[in-house]
Design a protein around this motif. Structure first.
Motif, PDB file in Angstrom:
ATOM      1  N   PHE A  63       0.811  -1.218   0.000  1.00  0.00           N
ATOM      2  CA  PHE A  63       0.000   0.000   0.000  1.00  0.00           C
ATOM      3  C   PHE A  63       0.848   1.273   0.000  1.00  0.00           C
ATOM      4  O   PHE A  63       0.365   2.343  -0.407  1.00  0.00           O
ATOM      5  N   ALA A  85       0.001   5.066  -1.153  1.00  0.00           N
ATOM      6  CA  ALA A  85       0.094   6.140  -0.147  1.00  0.00           C
ATOM      7  C   ALA A  85       0.996   7.274  -0.624  1.00  0.00           C
ATOM      8  O   ALA A  85       0.787   8.433  -0.264  1.00  0.00           O
ATOM      9  N   MET A 103      -0.796  10.156  -1.784  1.00  0.00           N
ATOM     10  CA  MET A 103      -1.771  10.732  -0.851  1.00  0.00           C
ATOM     11  C   MET A 103      -1.143  11.749   0.110  1.00  0.00           C
ATOM     12  O   MET A 103      -1.812  12.268   0.999  1.00  0.00           O
ATOM     13  N   CYS A 133      -3.417   3.457  10.102  1.00  0.00           N
ATOM     14  CA  CYS A 133      -2.561   4.585   9.707  1.00  0.00           C
ATOM     15  C   CYS A 133      -1.764   4.337   8.434  1.00  0.00           C
ATOM     16  O   CYS A 133      -1.154   5.260   7.910  1.00  0.00           O
ATOM     17  N   ASP A 163      -1.867  -0.136  12.970  1.00  0.00           N
ATOM     18  CA  ASP A 163      -2.367  -0.694  11.710  1.00  0.00           C
ATOM     19  C   ASP A 163      -2.303  -2.216  11.786  1.00  0.00           C
ATOM     20  O   ASP A 163      -1.429  -2.781  12.445  1.00  0.00           O
ATOM     21  N   ILE A 164      -3.225  -2.862  11.076  1.00  0.00           N
ATOM     22  CA  ILE A 164      -3.271  -4.330  11.093  1.00  0.00           C
ATOM     23  C   ILE A 164      -2.138  -4.951  10.269  1.00  0.00           C
ATOM     24  O   ILE A 164      -1.750  -6.096  10.503  1.00  0.00           O
ATOM     25  N   LEU A 194       3.168  -2.381   6.738  1.00  0.00           N
ATOM     26  CA  LEU A 194       2.933  -0.929   6.776  1.00  0.00           C
ATOM     27  C   LEU A 194       3.440  -0.336   8.100  1.00  0.00           C
ATOM     28  O   LEU A 194       3.959   0.781   8.126  1.00  0.00           O
ATOM     29  N   ALA A 212      -8.239  -2.444  14.817  1.00  0.00           N
ATOM     30  CA  ALA A 212      -9.174  -1.396  15.251  1.00  0.00           C
ATOM     31  C   ALA A 212     -10.431  -1.975  15.906  1.00  0.00           C
ATOM     32  O   ALA A 212     -11.101  -1.280  16.665  1.00  0.00           O
ATOM     33  N   ILE A 268      -8.271   7.978   8.933  1.00  0.00           N
ATOM     34  CA  ILE A 268      -8.596   8.441   7.581  1.00  0.00           C
ATOM     35  C   ILE A 268      -8.548   7.240   6.635  1.00  0.00           C
ATOM     36  O   ILE A 268      -7.465   6.707   6.347  1.00  0.00           O
ATOM     37  N   PHE A 269      -9.711   6.795   6.218  1.00  0.00           N
ATOM     38  CA  PHE A 269      -9.854   5.614   5.346  1.00  0.00           C
ATOM     39  C   PHE A 269      -9.148   4.407   5.968  1.00  0.00           C
ATOM     40  O   PHE A 269      -8.540   3.603   5.264  1.00  0.00           O
TER      41      PHE A 269
HETATM   42  C1  LIG Z   1      -6.853   2.683   2.470  1.00  0.00           C
HETATM   43  S1  LIG Z   1      -5.578   2.339   3.617  1.00  0.00           S
HETATM   44  C2  LIG Z   1      -5.356   3.928   4.378  1.00  0.00           C
HETATM   45  C3  LIG Z   1      -4.078   4.055   5.139  1.00  0.00           C
HETATM   46  C4  LIG Z   1      -3.783   5.447   5.730  1.00  0.00           C
HETATM   47  N1  LIG Z   1      -4.784   5.894   6.673  1.00  0.00           N
HETATM   48  C5  LIG Z   1      -3.604   6.450   4.623  1.00  0.00           C
HETATM   49  O1  LIG Z   1      -4.457   7.352   4.524  1.00  0.00           O
HETATM   50  O2  LIG Z   1      -2.631   6.339   3.875  1.00  0.00           O
HETATM   51  C6  LIG Z   1      -6.450   1.390   4.837  1.00  0.00           C
HETATM   52  C7  LIG Z   1      -5.593   1.037   6.019  1.00  0.00           C
HETATM   53  O3  LIG Z   1      -6.394   0.450   7.048  1.00  0.00           O
HETATM   54  C8  LIG Z   1      -5.674  -0.621   7.613  1.00  0.00           C
HETATM   55  N2  LIG Z   1      -6.614  -1.552   8.251  1.00  0.00           N
HETATM   56  C9  LIG Z   1      -7.519  -2.347   7.641  1.00  0.00           C
HETATM   57  N3  LIG Z   1      -8.179  -3.067   8.565  1.00  0.00           N
HETATM   58  C10 LIG Z   1      -7.678  -2.715   9.779  1.00  0.00           C
HETATM   59  C11 LIG Z   1      -7.949  -3.126  11.122  1.00  0.00           C
HETATM   60  N4  LIG Z   1      -8.842  -4.075  11.400  1.00  0.00           N
HETATM   61  N5  LIG Z   1      -7.260  -2.542  12.119  1.00  0.00           N
HETATM   62  C12 LIG Z   1      -6.291  -1.617  11.856  1.00  0.00           C
HETATM   63  N6  LIG Z   1      -5.984  -1.213  10.610  1.00  0.00           N
HETATM   64  C13 LIG Z   1      -6.675  -1.742   9.587  1.00  0.00           C
HETATM   65  C14 LIG Z   1      -4.950  -1.220   6.419  1.00  0.00           C
HETATM   66  O4  LIG Z   1      -3.881  -2.059   6.767  1.00  0.00           O
HETATM   67  C15 LIG Z   1      -4.508   0.029   5.668  1.00  0.00           C
HETATM   68  O5  LIG Z   1      -3.270   0.503   6.118  1.00  0.00           O
END
Ligand SMILES: C[S@@+](CC[C@H](N)C(=O)[O-])C[C@H]1O[C@@H](n2cnc3c(N)ncnc32)[C@H](O)[C@@H]1O
Length: 270
Positions: A13, A17, A20, A44, A64-65, A69, A92, A109-110
């Motif tokens: 990812f 990123a 972004m 994050c 982050d999961i 990352l 999360a 954020i997303f």
């Molecule tokens: C679209 S990316 C956005 C990342 C970051 N916030 C950014 O704006 O660049 C989604 C993020 O959510 C994380 N994610 C997905 N499911 C998650 C969970 N259950 N707990 C924590 N993080 C999670 C993913 O690993 C990924 O890094």
């Protein structure tokens, strides 16, 4: 392995990123961040919002999961000499490693929108925020005509139906669902506000080359192509997404991409 973790550890990812950074920094500049503020950035990634928050002097923890990352985020913190920023792995939906009432600001954020069990996610965000603190979420909006909602919509038409009981991440972009989740976590409706906001994806490559990054490195798009190719429909998916990326591009330069996407900004007073 947790399928949510596997999805986001697939690919890389950080390659998306990288497009972004401008909007991440601009969004953080509007969050009223002051030196020493305790900030949790949930979902994050490699620090699109965590890094600029730390540059403004906040004490930031990114969770982050995806372990790749988390590693990339810690590398960025080291490279920038940001001793007030660290990243760790966590889910999360279940933040057992974090104490109650710890953070002045929880930002996602997303990020948290992609975690399973959205009601648990709302409860966990409220639990770790101190009374008087804030939660700010950025969530994509179902049916929105801009880039990310359309990528997910097009991709879903090529993917197998989700498992029984699956709650779409896009429901975090529906005001009533957000209110219901935070109400169940003890936050009254008048403490929740909504605004439409814009995030711009900028990349120094053409829209078709930018799409190629999603195809090779963005877990959800990689899965959509795998499913489409298994059904002999990979070319159709590529054609639809290519038309989308080119139609949404607002850069006047053919070798550059600049695509604005609308999201729902949710602010919660705890
Ligand atoms: C679209 S990316 C956005 C990342 C970051 N916030 C950014 O704006 O660049 C989604 C993020 O959510 C994380 N994610 C997905 N499911 C998650 C969970 N259950 N707990 C924590 N993080 C999670 C993913 O690993 C990924 O890094």
């Amino acid at each position: 392995m947790n399928p949510n973790q596997a999805l986001w550890e697939k690919g890389d990812f950080t390659r998306i990123a990288a497009s972004m950074r401008d909007s991440g920094e601009e969004l953080v500049s509007r969050l009223g961040i002051t030196k020493g503020l305790k900030v949790l950035d949930l979902g994050c990634g490699d620090g699109t919002t965590a890094v600029p928050a730390a540059r403004l002097g906040a004490d930031v923890l990114g969770v982050d999961i995806a372990s790749n990352l988390v590693e990339a985020g810690n590398r960025r913190a080291r490279e920038e000499g940001l001793a007030n920023l660290s990243f760790q792995q966590g889910d999360a939906s279940e933040l057992h490693e974090l104490d109650d009432k710890t953070f002045d600001l929880v930002v996602s954020i997303f990020g948290a929108m992609f975690a399973p069990r959205p009601s648990d996610v709302a409860k966990e965000m409220v639990r770790v925020t101190r009374p008087g603190g804030r939660i700010v979420m950025g969530n994509w909006i179902p049916g929105d005509p801009t880039l990310v909602a359309q990528i997910l919509k097009i991709s879903s038409a090529y993917s197998p139906p989700p498992p029984e009981g699956f709650v779409s991440p896009m429901t975090w972009g529906i005001n009533d669902d957000v209110v219901e989740r935070f109400a169940a976590a003890g936050v009254p409706e008048d403490k929740i506000s909504f605004a439409r906001d814009t995030f711009v994806f900028n990349a120094p490559v053409s829209p078709s080359e930018y799409l190629a990054l999603f195809k090779s490195y963005y877990g959800p798009t990689m899965n959509a192509f795998e499913a489409a190719e298994a059904n002999g429909r990979g070319d159709d998916l590529l054609r639809e997404l290519d038309a989308l990326f080119n139609a949404q591009n607002q850069s006047p330069n053919n070798d550059a991409t600049s695509i604005p996407a609308t999201f729902l900004r949710v602010a919660v007073e705890v």
